[in-house]
Design an enzyme around this catalytic site. Structure first.
Site, PDB file in Angstrom:
ATOM      1  N   GLY A  39       9.206 -54.876  55.601  1.00  0.00           N
ATOM      2  CA  GLY A  39       9.859 -54.142  54.418  1.00  0.00           C
ATOM      3  C   GLY A  39      11.411 -54.385  54.583  1.00  0.00           C
ATOM      4  O   GLY A  39      11.241 -53.855  55.563  1.00  0.00           O
ATOM      5  N   GLN A  44      19.043 -49.982  51.809  1.00  0.00           N
ATOM      6  CA  GLN A  44      18.964 -51.188  53.897  1.00  0.00           C
ATOM      7  C   GLN A  44      20.224 -52.079  53.744  1.00  0.00           C
ATOM      8  O   GLN A  44      20.658 -52.418  54.876  1.00  0.00           O
ATOM      9  CB  GLN A  44      17.876 -51.125  54.035  1.00  0.00           C
ATOM     10  CG  GLN A  44      16.984 -50.173  53.734  1.00  0.00           C
ATOM     11  CD  GLN A  44      15.519 -50.705  54.718  1.00  0.00           C
ATOM     12  OE1 GLN A  44      14.548 -51.096  54.392  1.00  0.00           O
ATOM     13  NE2 GLN A  44      15.894 -50.762  56.263  1.00  0.00           N
ATOM     14  N   CYS A  92      11.839 -49.665  61.802  1.00  0.00           N
ATOM     15  CA  CYS A  92      13.196 -49.934  60.783  1.00  0.00           C
ATOM     16  C   CYS A  92      13.665 -50.361  61.129  1.00  0.00           C
ATOM     17  O   CYS A  92      14.500 -50.463  61.970  1.00  0.00           O
ATOM     18  CB  CYS A  92      13.452 -48.258  59.571  1.00  0.00           C
ATOM     19  SG  CYS A  92      14.490 -48.155  58.314  1.00  0.00           S
ATOM     20  N   LEU A  93      14.024 -51.165  59.821  1.00  0.00           N
ATOM     21  CA  LEU A  93      15.265 -51.887  60.272  1.00  0.00           C
ATOM     22  C   LEU A  93      17.012 -51.361  60.307  1.00  0.00           C
ATOM     23  O   LEU A  93      17.998 -51.637  61.114  1.00  0.00           O
ATOM     24  CB  LEU A  93      15.413 -53.455  59.122  1.00  0.00           C
ATOM     25  CG  LEU A  93      14.360 -54.403  59.478  1.00  0.00           C
ATOM     26  CD1 LEU A  93      13.781 -54.899  58.210  1.00  0.00           C
ATOM     27  CD2 LEU A  93      13.287 -54.884  60.830  1.00  0.00           C
ATOM     28  N   HIS A 134       6.230 -45.917  53.134  1.00  0.00           N
ATOM     29  CA  HIS A 134       7.991 -45.993  53.772  1.00  0.00           C
ATOM     30  C   HIS A 134       9.171 -46.152  53.528  1.00  0.00           C
ATOM     31  O   HIS A 134      10.091 -45.852  53.528  1.00  0.00           O
ATOM     32  CB  HIS A 134       7.454 -46.777  55.233  1.00  0.00           C
ATOM     33  CG  HIS A 134       8.904 -47.148  55.907  1.00  0.00           C
ATOM     34  ND1 HIS A 134       9.479 -46.427  57.212  1.00  0.00           N
ATOM     35  CD2 HIS A 134       9.879 -48.346  55.466  1.00  0.00           C
ATOM     36  CE1 HIS A 134      10.267 -46.737  58.325  1.00  0.00           C
ATOM     37  NE2 HIS A 134      10.240 -48.168  57.192  1.00  0.00           N
ATOM     38  N   GLU A 135       8.732 -47.949  52.467  1.00  0.00           N
ATOM     39  CA  GLU A 135      10.211 -48.520  51.754  1.00  0.00           C
ATOM     40  C   GLU A 135       9.926 -47.373  50.376  1.00  0.00           C
ATOM     41  O   GLU A 135      11.464 -47.646  50.505  1.00  0.00           O
ATOM     42  CB  GLU A 135       9.972 -49.386  51.293  1.00  0.00           C
ATOM     43  CG  GLU A 135       8.863 -50.188  52.770  1.00  0.00           C
ATOM     44  CD  GLU A 135       9.739 -50.942  53.639  1.00  0.00           C
ATOM     45  OE1 GLU A 135      11.519 -50.657  52.926  1.00  0.00           O
ATOM     46  OE2 GLU A 135       9.963 -51.450  54.379  1.00  0.00           O
ATOM     47  N   HIS A 138      12.837 -44.986  51.674  1.00  0.00           N
ATOM     48  CA  HIS A 138      14.082 -45.218  51.477  1.00  0.00           C
ATOM     49  C   HIS A 138      14.891 -44.832  50.158  1.00  0.00           C
ATOM     50  O   HIS A 138      16.064 -44.618  50.203  1.00  0.00           O
ATOM     51  CB  HIS A 138      14.053 -46.922  51.754  1.00  0.00           C
ATOM     52  CG  HIS A 138      14.316 -46.951  52.917  1.00  0.00           C
ATOM     53  ND1 HIS A 138      14.874 -46.298  54.324  1.00  0.00           N
ATOM     54  CD2 HIS A 138      13.405 -47.866  53.263  1.00  0.00           C
ATOM     55  CE1 HIS A 138      14.751 -47.329  55.283  1.00  0.00           C
ATOM     56  NE2 HIS A 138      13.612 -47.636  55.113  1.00  0.00           N
TER      57      HIS A 138
HETATM   58 NI    NI Z   1      12.844 -48.938  56.922  1.00  0.00          NI
END
Ligand code: NI
Length: 168
Positions: A39, A44, A92-93, A134-135, A138
């Site tokens: 995701g 991000q 996480c990216l 999680h998303e 953000h």
């Molecule tokens: Ni993330």
């Protein structure tokens, strides 16, 4: 992690079906695909809007995860169903190379809108519920390390899962 743009409260989307929103989502899809993410949230990539995308087919970063349909979700609203929490490993990216064990609500109802303003509402559990939580974190400036309860369960992917999983 450390970039102040990841700590902001993102703004709601106010116009759907626009070229700008389509371009943002395309950029997010490209970024998520190139990094094998489950995701991605707009903050991000430096865009302060309440837009997330997610979806998992066969993903080398999450080989044991159940499939999650590809979803574009704007202005999401989450409601936990019950109080049960489950621990699961997250990456996480924006926090490359690391994994942590994070408690999330096991069952969830979420709603929001797709890129054209069509309402989406689902009840989900397990990995799907985890990815959404999680998303959407953000969008409120929260990265998963803040959710870890036991910091002994936080470390480098290659140390926890071995070299073959250390793809980020
Ligand atoms: Ni993330």
């Amino acid at each position: 992690m450390g970039d102040a743009r990841l700590l902001r409260i993102a703004e709601p989307v106010t116009a759907f079906g626009t070229p700008e929103l389509r371009a943002l989502i395309e950029d997010m899809q490209d970024t998520m695909a190139s990094l094998n993410g489950a995701g991605l949230a707009a903050p991000q990539i430096g865009v302060n809007l309440r837009v997330v995308i997610f979806g998992v087919g066969a993903n080398p970063r999450y080989p044991d995860a159940e499939a999650v349909p590809f979803t574009i979700l704007c202005n999401p609203v989450l409601e936990a169903l019950g109080t049960d929490m489950e621990d699961g490993w997250e990456g996480c990216l924006s926090v490359p190379g690391l994994r942590g064990l994070v408690p999330r609500y096991a069952r969830l109802r979420y709603s929001g809108f797709d890129e054209n303003g069509v309402r989406i509402e689902r009840q989900v559990s397990g990995f799907h519920a985890r990815v959404v939580q999680h998303e959407c974190d953000h969008l409120d400036g929260i990265l998963y390390p803040r959710r870890i309860r036991d910091l002994t369960q936080f470390g480098f992917t290659r140390e926890i899962f071995g070299e073959e999983r250390a793809d980020d």
